[in-house]
Design a protein around this motif. Sequence first.
Motif, PDB file in Angstrom:
ATOM      1  N   GLU A 142       0.851  -1.179   0.000  1.00 25.27           N
ATOM      2  CA  GLU A 142       0.000   0.000   0.000  1.00 25.27           C
ATOM      3  C   GLU A 142       0.887   1.228   0.000  1.00 25.27           C
ATOM      4  O   GLU A 142       2.070   1.148   0.322  1.00 25.27           O
ATOM      5  CB  GLU A 142      -0.950   0.008   1.203  1.00 25.27           C
ATOM      6  N   PHE A 143       0.328   2.343  -0.364  1.00 28.19           N
ATOM      7  CA  PHE A 143       1.096   3.577  -0.495  1.00 28.19           C
ATOM      8  C   PHE A 143       0.552   4.624   0.453  1.00 28.19           C
ATOM      9  O   PHE A 143      -0.643   4.660   0.735  1.00 28.19           O
ATOM     10  CB  PHE A 143       1.020   4.108  -1.937  1.00 28.19           C
ATOM     11  N   ARG A 144       1.442   5.479   0.925  1.00 31.68           N
ATOM     12  CA  ARG A 144       1.039   6.634   1.715  1.00 31.68           C
ATOM     13  C   ARG A 144       1.897   7.804   1.272  1.00 31.68           C
ATOM     14  O   ARG A 144       3.061   7.626   0.901  1.00 31.68           O
ATOM     15  CB  ARG A 144       1.153   6.374   3.206  1.00 31.68           C
ATOM     16  N   PRO A 145       1.320   8.993   1.280  1.00 32.71           N
ATOM     17  CA  PRO A 145       2.087  10.160   0.839  1.00 32.71           C
ATOM     18  C   PRO A 145       3.253  10.453   1.786  1.00 32.71           C
ATOM     19  O   PRO A 145       3.143  10.262   2.990  1.00 32.71           O
ATOM     20  CB  PRO A 145       1.074  11.302   0.883  1.00 32.71           C
ATOM     21  N   ASN A 146       4.341  10.926   1.220  1.00 33.83           N
ATOM     22  CA  ASN A 146       5.469  11.411   2.001  1.00 33.83           C
ATOM     23  C   ASN A 146       5.191  12.888   2.267  1.00 33.83           C
ATOM     24  O   ASN A 146       5.143  13.680   1.333  1.00 33.83           O
ATOM     25  CB  ASN A 146       6.760  11.243   1.208  1.00 33.83           C
ATOM     26  N   PRO A 147       5.019  13.279   3.536  1.00 31.70           N
ATOM     27  CA  PRO A 147       4.702  14.677   3.832  1.00 31.70           C
ATOM     28  C   PRO A 147       5.733  15.663   3.277  1.00 31.70           C
ATOM     29  O   PRO A 147       5.390  16.793   2.955  1.00 31.70           O
ATOM     30  CB  PRO A 147       4.670  14.726   5.360  1.00 31.70           C
ATOM     31  N   ALA A 148       6.976  15.229   3.128  1.00 32.08           N
ATOM     32  CA  ALA A 148       8.022  16.122   2.629  1.00 32.08           C
ATOM     33  C   ALA A 148       7.976  16.281   1.110  1.00 32.08           C
ATOM     34  O   ALA A 148       8.664  17.131   0.561  1.00 32.08           O
ATOM     35  CB  ALA A 148       9.395  15.589   3.043  1.00 32.08           C
ATOM     36  N   ALA A 149       7.182  15.459   0.415  1.00 29.52           N
ATOM     37  CA  ALA A 149       7.174  15.471  -1.052  1.00 29.52           C
ATOM     38  C   ALA A 149       6.298  16.561  -1.646  1.00 29.52           C
ATOM     39  O   ALA A 149       6.312  16.766  -2.848  1.00 29.52           O
ATOM     40  CB  ALA A 149       6.744  14.103  -1.576  1.00 29.52           C
ATOM     41  N   GLY A 150       5.513  17.235  -0.860  1.00 24.62           N
ATOM     42  CA  GLY A 150       4.665  18.287  -1.400  1.00 24.62           C
ATOM     43  C   GLY A 150       3.346  17.764  -1.933  1.00 24.62           C
ATOM     44  O   GLY A 150       2.852  16.720  -1.510  1.00 24.62           O
ATOM     45  N   ASP A 151       2.766  18.470  -2.874  1.00 25.82           N
ATOM     46  CA  ASP A 151       1.448  18.169  -3.416  1.00 25.82           C
ATOM     47  C   ASP A 151       1.508  16.953  -4.327  1.00 25.82           C
ATOM     48  O   ASP A 151       2.139  16.988  -5.383  1.00 25.82           O
ATOM     49  CB  ASP A 151       0.934  19.390  -4.178  1.00 25.82           C
ATOM     50  N   LEU A 152       0.838  15.879  -3.938  1.00 28.32           N
ATOM     51  CA  LEU A 152       0.848  14.654  -4.720  1.00 28.32           C
ATOM     52  C   LEU A 152      -0.504  14.382  -5.386  1.00 28.32           C
ATOM     53  O   LEU A 152      -0.759  13.289  -5.840  1.00 28.32           O
ATOM     54  CB  LEU A 152       1.231  13.466  -3.835  1.00 28.32           C
ATOM     55  N   ARG A 153      -1.369  15.380  -5.438  1.00 29.56           N
ATOM     56  CA  ARG A 153      -2.686  15.173  -6.040  1.00 29.56           C
ATOM     57  C   ARG A 153      -2.607  14.649  -7.470  1.00 29.56           C
ATOM     58  O   ARG A 153      -3.425  13.804  -7.849  1.00 29.56           O
ATOM     59  CB  ARG A 153      -3.507  16.452  -5.992  1.00 29.56           C
ATOM     60  N   PRO A 154      -1.654  15.086  -8.295  1.00 31.15           N
ATOM     61  CA  PRO A 154      -1.627  14.548  -9.664  1.00 31.15           C
ATOM     62  C   PRO A 154      -1.415  13.028  -9.697  1.00 31.15           C
ATOM     63  O   PRO A 154      -1.881  12.367 -10.603  1.00 31.15           O
ATOM     64  CB  PRO A 154      -0.447  15.264 -10.321  1.00 31.15           C
ATOM     65  N   ILE A 155      -0.740  12.474  -8.716  1.00 33.23           N
ATOM     66  CA  ILE A 155      -0.467  11.046  -8.682  1.00 33.23           C
ATOM     67  C   ILE A 155      -1.631  10.302  -8.019  1.00 33.23           C
ATOM     68  O   ILE A 155      -2.032   9.245  -8.465  1.00 33.23           O
ATOM     69  CB  ILE A 155       0.827  10.747  -7.902  1.00 33.23           C
ATOM     70  N   LEU A 156      -2.122  10.834  -6.934  1.00 32.11           N
ATOM     71  CA  LEU A 156      -3.094  10.127  -6.112  1.00 32.11           C
ATOM     72  C   LEU A 156      -4.540  10.306  -6.556  1.00 32.11           C
ATOM     73  O   LEU A 156      -5.411   9.595  -6.072  1.00 32.11           O
ATOM     74  CB  LEU A 156      -2.936  10.555  -4.641  1.00 32.11           C
ATOM     75  N   SER A 157      -4.817  11.251  -7.432  1.00 30.16           N
ATOM     76  CA  SER A 157      -6.220  11.466  -7.806  1.00 30.16           C
ATOM     77  C   SER A 157      -6.582  10.736  -9.076  1.00 30.16           C
ATOM     78  O   SER A 157      -5.825  10.230  -9.791  1.00 30.16           O
ATOM     79  CB  SER A 157      -6.511  12.944  -7.949  1.00 30.16           C
TER      80      SER A 157
END
Length: 157
Positions: A142-157
């Motif tokens: 499973e995946f979880r966002p890395n808080p340090a990576a910034g905006d991940l909406r393009p990948i996760l949406s």
Amino acid sequence: MKWNELPNEPCSVARTVAVIGDRWTLMILRDCFLGVRRFEDFERRLGISRSIVADRLKRLVDEGVLQREPYQQRPVRHEYRLTDKGLALHPVVLAIVHWGDSYYAGPEGPPLIHRHKACGCDFAPVTTCSECHAPLGARDVEFRPNPAAGDLRPILS
């Protein structure tokens, strides 16, 4: 998403595909892992134009995947060797080979068999957890966002 925008995407797959996602690049990497080092050998083995070989080798050198080393002085001629960054692609190439062997090998089996030098056994590559060493399949991750990576909406949406 356009091909020339891939290196700027907030996605590791996109950034990687920007470097190695071309079919001829993958074939050159395959040959590198099989011990091919010289321009003429890549050209002969792949049966493609000099300009394609030159372009893909230059890209891999520029990205630090390969390094050019002189093997002859007059005239100066170079060979291409995998760097540490290039050697780190070995599991990627093995995974592609294993997938091809599983789904596209003929009735006689895969064209090449992989043998572990240390134990002398033939093997199939497997992905395991770096912590508990259990085998990993797609349904085990499973995946979880890395808080340090910034905006991940393009990948996760």
